[in-house]
Structure formats: structure tokens, C-alpha cells
Design a protein around this motif. Sequence first.
Motif, PDB file in Angstrom:
ATOM      1  N   SER A   1       0.818  -1.213   0.000  1.00 49.20           N
ATOM      2  CA  SER A   1       0.000   0.000   0.000  1.00 49.20           C
ATOM      3  C   SER A   1       0.850   1.260   0.000  1.00 49.20           C
ATOM      4  O   SER A   1       0.395   2.323  -0.431  1.00 49.20           O
ATOM      5  CB  SER A   1      -0.933   0.013   1.220  1.00 49.20           C
ATOM      6  N   TRP A   2       2.074   1.166   0.496  1.00 50.03           N
ATOM      7  CA  TRP A   2       2.950   2.339   0.533  1.00 50.03           C
ATOM      8  C   TRP A   2       3.447   2.733  -0.852  1.00 50.03           C
ATOM      9  O   TRP A   2       3.940   3.847  -1.043  1.00 50.03           O
ATOM     10  CB  TRP A   2       4.149   2.079   1.436  1.00 50.03           C
ATOM     11  N   PHE A   3       3.353   1.826  -1.819  1.00 52.58           N
ATOM     12  CA  PHE A   3       3.953   2.052  -3.129  1.00 52.58           C
ATOM     13  C   PHE A   3       2.934   2.104  -4.261  1.00 52.58           C
ATOM     14  O   PHE A   3       3.308   2.020  -5.438  1.00 52.58           O
ATOM     15  CB  PHE A   3       4.978   0.950  -3.422  1.00 52.58           C
ATOM     16  N   THR A   4       1.662   2.229  -3.937  1.00 58.20           N
ATOM     17  CA  THR A   4       0.635   2.264  -4.968  1.00 58.20           C
ATOM     18  C   THR A   4      -0.510   3.162  -4.538  1.00 58.20           C
ATOM     19  O   THR A   4      -0.732   3.362  -3.335  1.00 58.20           O
ATOM     20  CB  THR A   4       0.094   0.839  -5.258  1.00 58.20           C
ATOM     21  N   ARG A   5      -1.224   3.711  -5.519  1.00 59.38           N
ATOM     22  CA  ARG A   5      -2.424   4.490  -5.216  1.00 59.38           C
ATOM     23  C   ARG A   5      -3.563   3.596  -4.759  1.00 59.38           C
ATOM     24  O   ARG A   5      -4.511   4.054  -4.106  1.00 59.38           O
ATOM     25  CB  ARG A   5      -2.866   5.273  -6.452  1.00 59.38           C
ATOM     26  N   GLN A   6      -3.489   2.331  -5.129  1.00 60.52           N
ATOM     27  CA  GLN A   6      -4.522   1.396  -4.690  1.00 60.52           C
ATOM     28  C   GLN A   6      -4.440   1.199  -3.177  1.00 60.52           C
ATOM     29  O   GLN A   6      -3.349   1.184  -2.602  1.00 60.52           O
ATOM     30  CB  GLN A   6      -4.360   0.053  -5.406  1.00 60.52           C
ATOM     31  N   ARG A   7      -5.600   1.046  -2.560  1.00 59.40           N
ATOM     32  CA  ARG A   7      -5.663   0.861  -1.107  1.00 59.40           C
ATOM     33  C   ARG A   7      -5.842  -0.629  -0.814  1.00 59.40           C
ATOM     34  O   ARG A   7      -6.867  -1.211  -1.162  1.00 59.40           O
ATOM     35  CB  ARG A   7      -6.813   1.669  -0.517  1.00 59.40           C
ATOM     36  N   LEU A   8      -4.851  -1.253  -0.190  1.00 60.02           N
ATOM     37  CA  LEU A   8      -4.907  -2.662   0.185  1.00 60.02           C
ATOM     38  C   LEU A   8      -5.139  -2.704   1.686  1.00 60.02           C
ATOM     39  O   LEU A   8      -4.253  -2.359   2.464  1.00 60.02           O
ATOM     40  CB  LEU A   8      -3.614  -3.374  -0.203  1.00 60.02           C
ATOM     41  N   ARG A   9      -6.326  -3.117   2.120  1.00 61.01           N
ATOM     42  CA  ARG A   9      -6.748  -2.918   3.497  1.00 61.01           C
ATOM     43  C   ARG A   9      -7.277  -4.186   4.169  1.00 61.01           C
ATOM     44  O   ARG A   9      -8.485  -4.350   4.341  1.00 61.01           O
ATOM     45  CB  ARG A   9      -7.839  -1.835   3.542  1.00 61.01           C
ATOM     46  N   PRO A  10      -6.386  -5.104   4.565  1.00 61.40           N
ATOM     47  CA  PRO A  10      -6.846  -6.204   5.420  1.00 61.40           C
ATOM     48  C   PRO A  10      -7.369  -5.611   6.725  1.00 61.40           C
ATOM     49  O   PRO A  10      -6.884  -4.569   7.187  1.00 61.40           O
ATOM     50  CB  PRO A  10      -5.577  -7.020   5.667  1.00 61.40           C
ATOM     51  N   PHE A  11      -8.354  -6.241   7.336  1.00 64.93           N
ATOM     52  CA  PHE A  11      -8.873  -5.686   8.582  1.00 64.93           C
ATOM     53  C   PHE A  11      -9.467  -6.798   9.433  1.00 64.93           C
ATOM     54  O   PHE A  11      -9.712  -7.917   8.970  1.00 64.93           O
ATOM     55  CB  PHE A  11      -9.926  -4.622   8.292  1.00 64.93           C
TER      56      PHE A  11
END
Length: 333
Positions: A269-279
Motif C-alpha cells: 500500500s505504501w507504493f501504490t495508489r490502490q488501497r490494500l486494506r486487510p482488517f
Amino acid sequence: MPGTSPARATTMRAAVQHRYGPPSVLEPSEVALPIPGPGDVLVRVGAASVHPGDYFVMTGKPYVLRLVFGLRRPRHGIPGRDLAGVVAAVGEDVTALRLGEKVFGWSTAGTLAEYACVPADHLVPVPSSLSVLEAAAVPTSAMTALQALRDVASVRPGQTVLVTGASGGVGSFAVQIAKAFGTEVTGVCSTRNADLVRSLGADHVVDYTRTDFTGTEKRYDVILDNVEAQPLAAVRRALTPAGTLIPNSGHGGRWLGPLGRIVKARVLSWFTRQRLRPFTSVEKHQDLLTLADLLATGQVTPVIDRTYPLDEAADALRYVGAGHTRGKVVVTL
């Protein structure tokens, strides 16, 4: 016990495990009846649903779970988290619920028993349009779907949402909640479940036995991946450039479970505009009230796959552990 006033009964029937292991570790047993303390409610359980999280806790795998639930053996010998039933007694300071009222919610001390002692703020009244059986299917799975879509993805009307495992426990709620939020929903499921997913309101259905959604030209604003059968890189290809991916299967290695994938997604997530959000969902009283409203207005309807009596609770968890449920599995009492 059936037909017995809790004021006079001292024991109750429950499914109990004394060690971690497969479903065979569960045994129908007679245990002490819990006593409600201040702020607690004693619920005469009418039904209790089970989900993959209950299966993981029962087996004690991944092992990281034991840091929370007991290192050598389960801290609470009665499995189960979700329940619905009737208020049998209330502790001091409980004013929002009354004797004889139908309620549903969650407990951290086990629900596969004739009675459960539950903090009052873990319960809300069952909507009049719902049976106790249906209400028991709601709390954990529906709350996970609600929080994933509303809080993590911040879905908005007009967005495109894809749900994998759309016919499962979380997925069947997610399809309906996403539609209630005004989105265009695509459900991924097997051939036999396609009609069910359409009936839940999905605008489009992808049969994964015939089509790989990551290999098409379609892009989605939000992907709730309840299966995680595809590599992270492949699923990201199906996202819009600023889309949100929520991995949510819970599966993984025997020691750390899904933690490796969670860390990988966070780093990417730090390197892309996409939001990768496990929760990880957290039970909240207000969210249970929100779900009760969605249920009362018919925007969400629980899907019940199978029901089992209490003495067959092991079979219920065995079926859930196989990973192919259509909606929810409920133990009746």
C-alpha cells in the motif's frame, strides 16, 4: 434446560471442548448454569450460528490464536460467538432489555449452550419480521461485511463492488449491504450458487469455474475478497487505479495464519495508489442496531444453509470447516 425455569435450574446442556482439535473434541455435556452479574443478561439461547472463526478457535490453528484464547487449552470450553434467544434474567443496572424479550447479538464466553450470560450492550431486540433462527445468523458475518464496505472501503452510490465468496456467510451479507448502499455489485461464486447470488441483488455474477475475474477487462472500485484464491498481484489487476482491496479469508499458515499476507498487503500500500486494506472486524453495539434496521426494512435477509441440533454441533463446525457453505450454518436449541 427445556421447560425449566433458570431460577431453579443449576445446570444446562452445552457443547464443550477440553482441548484443541478437530470437531470430534466437542462433547455434549452438562455444565453449570451461568449467573448474570451487574450489566449482564442471561439469554435462553434459541439458536447460535457458527462461522470459520469458530472453527479456527476450536482447532487452535493458526497457533497465534492461542495467545488470545488459551495456550494449552481453550480458556472458554464452550465454542460459539453469535446467538439469538429470549431474555431469561437480567443483572443489576440493566434497563434497556426486559424479561421475555427476543434478542440477538454476540458473546465472548460461548453460545453453543442452552443459556448464555451476555453483557447487555452486546444485544439488541430481534426485529419483528425476523425469526430467532434468522437473527442468530447475523452478528459476526453481517458486521464484518458492514464494516468492510462502510468503514474500510467507504463505498459510495454508483461505485462498482466485487465480492468473492458471494454465496458464503460474509459474502451473502456483503452483496446485500453493498446494494443497500447504492453500488453496482458483482458476485463471484460457483455455478450452483449463481441463482442464489442473483436473488440477493447482485447486478452481475461471475462463475469462477468458467471465468477468472482477474483476467477480464472489468475494473472495480472495491473488491471484498473473502476467498483469496488468487495471488494478490492478480487481484490488484481487477482494481481501478485508486480502488480498494480488502482481503478477508482468514486462511493462512498453521503458525501465523493470514498475518504474512496482511503484512505484504500493508507494505504494498505504501507504493501504490490502490488501497490494500486487510482488517479485523470489531463487534459494536451501534453496528448491531444498524443491521437490525437493515433487517427490519428488508434490505438484508439472512441466508440459512443448514441447521443442526445442539448434540450435533460438531457436525455443524465440521461442515463450516469444509469451506463451502451457502450462507450461514445455525445450531438450534
